[in-house]
Structure formats: C-alpha cells, structure tokens
Design an enzyme around this catalytic site. Structure first.
Site, short mmCIF file in Angstrom:
data_model
loop_
_atom_site.label_atom_id
_atom_site.label_comp_id
_atom_site.label_asym_id
_atom_site.label_seq_id
_atom_site.Cartn_x
_atom_site.Cartn_y
_atom_site.Cartn_z
N HIS A 5 -44.79 7.16 80.88
CA HIS A 5 -46.04 8.07 80.57
C HIS A 5 -46.26 9.27 81.80
O HIS A 5 -47.24 9.79 82.17
CB HIS A 5 -47.54 7.54 80.35
CG HIS A 5 -47.60 6.20 79.54
ND1 HIS A 5 -47.13 5.13 79.76
CD2 HIS A 5 -48.09 6.37 78.56
CE1 HIS A 5 -47.34 4.23 78.71
NE2 HIS A 5 -47.95 5.07 77.63
N GLU B 206 -42.24 9.53 65.97
CA GLU B 206 -41.97 10.89 66.64
C GLU B 206 -40.92 11.72 65.92
O GLU B 206 -41.04 12.84 65.27
CB GLU B 206 -41.60 10.92 68.00
CG GLU B 206 -42.43 10.39 68.79
CD GLU B 206 -43.08 8.86 68.88
OE1 GLU B 206 -42.16 8.02 68.34
OE2 GLU B 206 -44.25 8.42 69.21
#
Lengths: 408, 332
Positions: B124, B55
């Site tokens: 998530h 990321e």
C-alpha cells in the site's frame, strides 16, 4: 507411511504416429437440443453447456428447432464467404513462403464460425476478435485488397506497417483493433457493451477468445463484469482443440466443457457445432437477441477443429497425428454446407467448382492490385516517419527529437 | 487534496455525460480515500459504481468504453494493486491509437493512490511511476497540491490519450514535507490549497518552478516536492525546486533552463533508486546540460528494497537525506 503424492499432467489421447481417437468427444445428433425462448431462466438450461447444438445431419438435411434461420440466398452467400476466406488463406500462406509477408494466420476448418456469426450482427455492433476471425471482415464485404495491403505492410497498409500481418482494425466493419496478445479483448468487449447500455443505445458487442486463452484471468474478469452488469454482449469461445501445440485438456481442467465456465457466473452457456454454418448462425442469433432485449450476456462455445497449422510459424505434425483433422467427427464446414445446399436442390457439384474458381480469381485479382502497392520487403513500404506518428494524438517533443535523429 | 480530486471528477462529470467513474468501493461508499464520495448520488448508479475486485477487468472494460465514445475515469484502489491490469494498460490502452492508426482511441484516466508515509507496508506504499513512463503511448501525471490536482485531473480527463494519474496519498490531507515527527498540517493555510470552483485546467507536460534559486536544481514530483522545499529551508541552500507535475511527456525545457542556470542538479523520488524515473532525469540532464554542470547529478530515492512497514522512515527519503545530497552537491 502415507502414499507419496504424484502430479497429474493431462495428455491428449494420441500423439504423432498414433491412430486419431475422438471417442472422448461426445456429439449429440443434429436436432436433438431444444431451443428455449431467449428470456429463459439461465438455471433451466444448464444442460446446454454440456451438449452440442447441431442443425445439419449426416444426410445434409437441416433438422430440429434451431433450423430455418437462413434463406437459400443467405446460405449460398455463406458458402461464398467461407470459400473466399479459404481461398485468401491458401494464397496468403503461399505469399508468406514467397517472402511477401512475414507471417500469416489461416482459418482452415473454422471458416463457418466467424462468417456465420457476422450475419447476426447489425451495423454499429462491435466485435473484439482474435486473429482467427477474419471471416467477420469477409462476411461484411471488407475489401480484400485492403486486407492484403495490411498483410503485405505496403504503402497502402491502413495500419501503416505498425501491426503484425492479419491484426486488422476496422471501426466501419465493427471490428476492433486486434491485439495479438491473448484474452485482453474479452473484458474490452464487455466494457464496450456496458457503454452502449449506459448511453441508452441499441448496439451490442461480441467478444472472441480461444479455448486455450480461457485460462487467462481476463476471461474470468470479462465473465464477472458481464454477469454483474448484465452487459449486452455475446461471449464467444472458439474451441478448436489446439492452443498451438497444447491440447485443450490443459486449459479445460476437469469440468468437461468450456461452456460450463459460464455457469458459475449465471450466464446462459451454449455449445454449438462450430462446423455447422446453420447452427452457428441460429445460436448466434439467439444470443444476439438476448443482448438486444437487455437480457444480458450469453456464452457460446463453438466446437470445431483447427485443421491447419496455428500460424505460418507452426508445424502441427510435430505434436498431433497428420490424419487427425480428417478424422474429426464434425467434418468440414464447407463440405457440409455444400452438401446441404445440394440436398435443398439449390446447388450442384459444377456450381461449387465454378464458385471455388471464382473465389480464387477474386483473391488473385485483389492480390495483384495489392502487390502493385508493394510487399513486405519491397521498396514502397510505410516510411520510418509513419513509425513516429500516432503514438499520441499530438507528437510530444521527445518523440519529435527521436524522429529528427533518424533523419525523417 | 482529496476534495480537489473529487471536485475535478464532479466538474468533468457535470460537463460531459460520457465521463464515468468506477472502481473498487467507489460507488455508494465513495472510495476508501473518499475521492468519489457523493458522485453516485449526484450522477446515478450508471455513472459511478462499484467494480468487482478485478483490476484487469476495470481497465479492460474502460478501454472498451473509451472505444465506444466514453471517457472513463477509473480508480485502482492502491497503485500497488495495478499489476493485474498492467497488460491492459501497457499492451492495450497505450497502443490502441497507434496500432489502429487512429481508427480507435483510448481517452481514459486511471487514478491510483501512490507512495508511502501512512504505514501501508509493502502493498500500500509503492510508487510504480517508472513502470508507466517506460511505456510509449501513456501519459503519467503526479500532482503535489490541491490546485494542481484538480486542474491536472480535468485536463487528464479531457485528454485524447490514456493518462495514469498518480495521487500521493500522503498529500491527501496536507502538504507533508517529510518531517514525520512534527505536527500534521492541513491544506487550509497552504497557498496551493486554495481551489477555485468550477472548471479550470492545469496543462499536462508542463513543470512548475516551486522555489526559485541559484545554487542547485532539484527535480522532484509528488510528496518529494514538499520534502525538497523543506530540505532547502533546513540547509539554507538556495535551491531551485522544480515540480515536474507530468512525468511523461516531460518538460525538458524547464529542466534544462534551470540546470544551465544553477550548474548543479539533484533528482529526488520516493520510488526505488535503480532504474527509477530519476535515472531518466539524470540521463537527460547529462545529455542536455553536461557542459554547464559543476557537479555530478545526484539521486536521492527510496532504497532498493520492498517498502518496509516498521522501518518506513528509514526507507523514506526525507529532508535529512535530501539536505545531505544538497550539501554534498554544493561541495563537489
């Protein structure tokens, strides 16, 4: 009973009070390392990550396959750039002690790396530097007065007093805004290079990082992106042996060299004598050529030594012997280039003394001009109004309210 | 809503060659939520591609691209995965313009699916918007329907500054109102489900009143807009529901005009309560509307726990909790 485990914590060979010992630093003789073609299969030059490319020998001669990339005039110009950077550093360290600025980062012993590398770049290429590559600006004739205005955070500071001293920015000079935190610029350099390739342009990028910061995950992120997308970028690791007080063995791990980090990514990885202006230039040129020919990234480790303090906030005598920099086996980049120019018959001790004086005067003239615009604690510093500008392209209402609250 | 987001990127890529889209699984496969499906085929591998699972590398390279004249629109697969990129987002992207005095800028969008409701567990389901609204130099957008999602996304891509674009993943396939035990409905029949073709924008920094009312103002965004509307319906309280749409810069005028009218306010978000964006909203209402308030500002938010897996609906601030807060605020 099994033997209890114990933790290995590396230590440098010597601490203050001890005798400097660089017996662990293996230096190949000048001229000993081959110069492969730029389209060489990276797998064939893996050994270059463990050697050191050098051009200048102990006699001051330029020898071997990496010699010959620069003319007399270019070498004298290089010496001039190194001396100018050294003179600027000397004056600014004093200026910091005088309270004219809050902080300064000097380059002592590492001047060759950034000044020589700048000469392999072309207009429109972009550097993503650290705070110890001001030579990139010096060697591209960035006005000294502008640099000092930034260092003093005065009324003419191009960055309006928002940035720590020495964290310059100049798109014109191909010098991306310096951050001050570590390693973030490395993937940014790769992204800049990827964009150049996506747009079908011809410019390349150069990323810069120190030996200590190669431990950051951003270093590895940059390498995997550069390798995967074959980005036209030169990835420079300046190994100056010390990360503030932490010796390079802490970041390096067991692999032996920082260049070797690139091997796992299939990136050609070279080590070069960072105190050898000619070698830095020749290796930088080789890597830049690879990038321009769309052959992808190159990792270069510059083996050098931080002869000065990390910053004006640091005292290296607390963690390493004072004599260590004098014992550094690769010497001083200025003295070595000077010796080479004398050997070439185009330089003399007198001319060198003259040039040193000239560079000092150049800095003093620029410093006086900058001081006319104010210093850190004088009245004419950037206004509080400047503090609120430029957070966004357009000032949002909440910032407008806060600015009104301060009465500016 | 997923089609609207894809359409937004499609329009932006079609109109501007400098728009590039990349992220984990984003290229050939079209993203784990299918937000980029077909874009690689249409615009080529160098305009839409898979990124390594890094990321900070995704955002770091995007900053470099933005500095080199492009407008990257990158995807972080789940907002929960953004932490390795937090340094690049907060200390770099957000400050490029400021620290260089405009010498360099950072026009880019970072898209992230956010929020719970799909049994995604701790990693998530998060709603990290307050970690971005706390950062000077960022813009933070949270759409709650397909029409806004496309218009806001195009506006974000065209914006000269970095925009964090949080997509409530529970809304991808329908206007979820928190009644998890009722049948799922799609966007087909919803008025905001209709998305015009081609280019249009919904301006950033403008809230929208989703339901006019006189009793109490509800400040919400993302999934919670639909929950708030359901709670008003369930309780029969005439709430004025405001969809903030952009959290930073926030639309103070719309907020204060409403609270001054109703004299009551509750703030709703799915993110954890303490130091959440609701605290900022409550403080703003107190500062700007105190003498109009007839009741304390109340917050309804996710509990201060990690987002649990099996206890998802105990955690989620559904219509029952929002309805109770509405009732209590009316009784105060």
């Amino acid at each position: 009973m099994p033997k209890p485990l114990s933790l290995h914590v590396p230590e440098p060979a010597v601490r203050p009070g001890g005798v400097p010992d660089f017996s662990g630093v293996h230096i190949a003789p000048a001229g000993a390392v081959d110069r492969p073609p730029v389209d060489v299969d990276p797998g064939e030059i893996r050994d270059m990550a463990f050697s050191v490319i050098r051009v200048l020998n102990r006699e001051g001669e330029a020898v071997g396959p990496w010699a010959g990339s620069l003319s007399d005039e270019q070498l004298i110009e290089g010496l001039r750039h190194m001396l100018l950077l050294r003179a600027l550093d000397a004056r600014m360290v004093i200026a910091q002690r005088q309270g004219k600025t809050s902080f300064y980062i000097q380059h002592l012993g590492e001047e060759a790396v950034s000044t020589a590398f700048r000469k392999v770049l072309e207009k429109g290429d972009m550097n993503f530097a650290t705070y110890r590559q001001a030579g990139l600006l010096i060697a591209d004739d960035y006005p000294l007065e502008t640099m000092i205005n930034q260092i003093y955070a005065n009324s003419e500071d191009p960055l309006k007093g928002r940035q720590l001293p020495t964290l310059y920015s100049s798109r014109e000079q191909g010098f991306f805004t310096l951050s001050g935190n570590l390693a973030t610029q490395f993937p940014q350099a790769v992204g800049w290079a990827m964009a150049s390739a996506i747009k079908g342009e011809t410019n390349i990028a150069a990323g810069w990082i120190g030996d200590g910061s190669t431990a950051e995950s951003d270093f590895h992120a940059a390498l995997v992106f550069a390798s995967t997308f074959r980005a036209p970028v030169v990835l420079n690791v300046v190994n100056n042996q010390w990360a503030i007080s932490t010796f390079q063995g802490i970041a390096r791990g067991g692999v032996g060299t920082f260049a070797a980090r690139g091997l796992g990514y299939g990136i050609p990885s070279l080590r070069v004598d960072g105190n050898d202006y000619l070698a830095v230039h020749a290796v930088g040129l080789w890597a830049a050529k690879r990038a321009r020919q769309n052959l992808g990234p190159t990792l270069i480790e510059y083996v050098t030594y931080r002869a000065g303090a990390h910053s004006t906030s640091d005292d290296p005598s607390a963690y390493r012997p004072k004599e260590e920099s004098a014992a550094w086996p690769l010497g001083d980049p200025v003295i070595r280039l000077k010796a080479h120019l004398i050997t070439r018959g185009v330089w003399s001790e007198d001319r060198h003394i003259q040039l040193e004086a000239e560079m000092r005067d150049t800095v003093i003239t620029a410093q006086k001009a900058a001081e006319a615009n104010g210093t850190m604690h004088s009245a004419n510093r950037p206004s509080a109004r400047d503090m609120f500008e430029g957070v966004y392209a357009e000032m949002p209402p909440h910032l407008r309210r806060q600015r009104q609250e301060t009465g500016v | 809503m997923i089609q609207a987001i894809r359409d937004g990127m499609d329009v932006a890529m079609g109109e501007d060659d400098t728009v590039v889209v990349y992220g984990e699984d984003v290229g050939y496969f079209g993203g784990v939520f299918r937000a980029t499906q077909g874009l690689q085929e249409k615009y080529g591998r160098d305009r839409c591609f898979d990124a390594p699972i890094s990321e900070s590398g995704i955002v770091g390279t995007a900053i470099g691209m933005a500095a080199n004249g492009m407008r990257p629109c990158v995807e972080i697969q789940f907002a929960d995965y953004m932490y390795p990129a937090y340094d690049q987002i907060t200390q770099e992207a957000a400050r490029i313009r400021y620290r260089s005095n405009g010498d360099f800028t950072c026009p880019m969008v970072i898209r992230m699916p956010t929020g719970g409701g799909i049994f995604g567990g701790q990693t998530h389901s998060q709603s990290p918007e307050a970690l971005f609204t706390h950062v000077a130099g960022l813009k933070v957008v949270v759409p709650c329907n397909p029409y806004d999602a496309k218009g806001l996304l195009i506006a974000a891509i065209e914006d000269p500054d970095p925009v964090i674009f949080l997509e409530p993943k529970r809304l991808y396939n329908g206007p979820f109102d928190g009644h998890y035990d009722r049948p799922v409905t799609g966007w087909g029949k919803h008025p905001d489900g209709e998305v015009p073709e081609g280019h249009y924008t919904v301006p950033l920094a403008q809230a929208k009143i989703k339901r006019e009312g006189i009793d109490v103002t509800v400040l919400a965004y993302g999934t919670m807009v639909h929950v708030a509307l359901a709670a008003a319906e369930d309780t029969g309280i005439d709430a004025e529901v405001i969809d903030l749409r952009t959290l930073l810069p926030y639309d103070l005028d719309t907020i204060t005009a409403s609270v001054r009218k109703t004299g009551r306010c509750i703030v709703v978000h799915e993110a954890t309560l303490t130091s959440g964006f609701g605290a900022e909203l409550a403080a703003l209402v107190a500062e700007h509307c105190f003498y109009h308030l007839e009741a304390p500002v109340r917050r309804v938010a996710g509990w201060d726990t990690p987002y649990p897996h099996a206890q998802e609906w105990d955690y989620f601030p559904g219509p029952a909790r929002v309805g109770a807060a509405l009732t209590q605020t009316m009784e105060a």
